[in-house]
Design a protein around this motif. Structure first.
Motif, mmCIF file in Angstrom:
data_model
loop_
_atom_site.group_PDB
_atom_site.id
_atom_site.type_symbol
_atom_site.label_atom_id
_atom_site.label_comp_id
_atom_site.label_asym_id
_atom_site.label_seq_id
_atom_site.Cartn_x
_atom_site.Cartn_y
_atom_site.Cartn_z
ATOM 1 N N ARG A 184 -11.084 46.931 27.119
ATOM 2 C CA ARG A 184 -12.296 47.693 26.853
ATOM 3 C C ARG A 184 -13.341 47.307 27.892
ATOM 4 O O ARG A 184 -13.339 46.202 28.412
ATOM 5 N N ALA B 41 -16.749 54.263 8.567
ATOM 6 C CA ALA B 41 -17.167 54.255 9.969
ATOM 7 C C ALA B 41 -16.306 53.293 10.784
ATOM 8 O O ALA B 41 -16.581 52.099 10.816
ATOM 9 N N VAL B 42 -15.280 53.832 11.407
ATOM 10 C CA VAL B 42 -14.420 53.015 12.261
ATOM 11 C C VAL B 42 -15.241 52.420 13.408
ATOM 12 O O VAL B 42 -14.963 51.317 13.868
ATOM 13 N N LEU B 43 -16.257 53.134 13.835
ATOM 14 C CA LEU B 43 -17.104 52.622 14.917
ATOM 15 C C LEU B 43 -17.800 51.316 14.542
ATOM 16 O O LEU B 43 -18.118 50.516 15.418
ATOM 17 N N ALA B 44 -18.017 51.085 13.247
ATOM 18 C CA ALA B 44 -18.639 49.835 12.818
ATOM 19 C C ALA B 44 -17.757 48.641 13.176
ATOM 20 O O ALA B 44 -18.255 47.570 13.517
ATOM 21 N N GLU C 8 -15.695 48.588 15.780
ATOM 22 C CA GLU C 8 -15.837 48.436 17.227
ATOM 23 C C GLU C 8 -17.143 47.726 17.572
ATOM 24 O O GLU C 8 -17.169 46.858 18.446
ATOM 25 N N VAL C 9 -18.204 48.044 16.860
ATOM 26 C CA VAL C 9 -19.491 47.381 17.100
ATOM 27 C C VAL C 9 -19.369 45.880 16.813
ATOM 28 O O VAL C 9 -19.856 45.046 17.581
ATOM 29 N N PHE D 139 -17.289 44.303 19.592
ATOM 30 C CA PHE D 139 -18.080 44.209 20.818
ATOM 31 C C PHE D 139 -19.141 43.119 20.705
ATOM 32 O O PHE D 139 -19.433 42.427 21.681
#
Length: 161
Positions: free
Chosen positions: A7, A113-116, A118-119, A122
């Motif tokens: 990533r 929220a799959v993005l949570a 990733e956050v 990260f």
């Protein structure tokens, strides 16, 4: 299971190996081996399963024992925050445990929220990168010294006097 991916984080390509140790059959020796090579840890539990929450201190203790004096970025992540009806672990309990274990804390829901996720990953990567930028020579030196001492102690134990 180990997942490998790359990533870009803050314009820097990061190669990751993410190990999922959810299976109960994992031996302590196997865990210690994985802990040795890891630069950061994301300890995940489900707010609907108190037993997963109660396992966290055991894993953190194993990380601390294996890494010894090295400070390793660690995050405590509570999953399934959207399931208030089946909740067995409160947000406050998670925050308190994170403070006791000296970890950052995040509560999220993968289903919403799959993005949570990733956050959170990260955020952990940034903690690792910040640490590596701040102490690259010292960490390498410490690891070199530790390995040399381990080899010397191993050799001296096996030598016949």
């Amino acid at each position: 299971m180990t997942y490998r991916c790359s990533r870009v984080v803050d314009q820097e390509t990061v190669d990751m190996e993410i190990m999922d140790i959810a299976c109960k059959e994992t031996s302590v020796a196997s865990l210690e081996s994985s802990i040795r090579w890891a630069d950061g840890f994301l300890l995940l539990y489900s707010v609907t399963q108190r037993v997963s929450f109660l396992d966290v201190p055991r894993f953190k203790k194993l990380i601390d024992q294996t890494k010894q004096s090295l400070v390793v970025p660690t995050m405590l992540v509570a999953n399934k925050a959207d399931l208030e009806i089946g909740r067995e672990v409160t947000t406050e309990e998670g925050q308190r445990l994170a403070k006791e274990l000296r970890c950052s804390f995040r509560e999220l829901s993968v289903a919403e929220a799959v993005l949570a996720v990733e956050v959170a990953v990260f955020q952990l990567i940034r903690l690792v990168l910040d640490q590596q930028r701040a102490l690259p020579d010292r960490r390498s030196y410490m690891l070199t010294v530790r390995h040399a001492l381990t080899r010397k102690l191993t050799r001296s134990k096996t030598m016949q006097w």
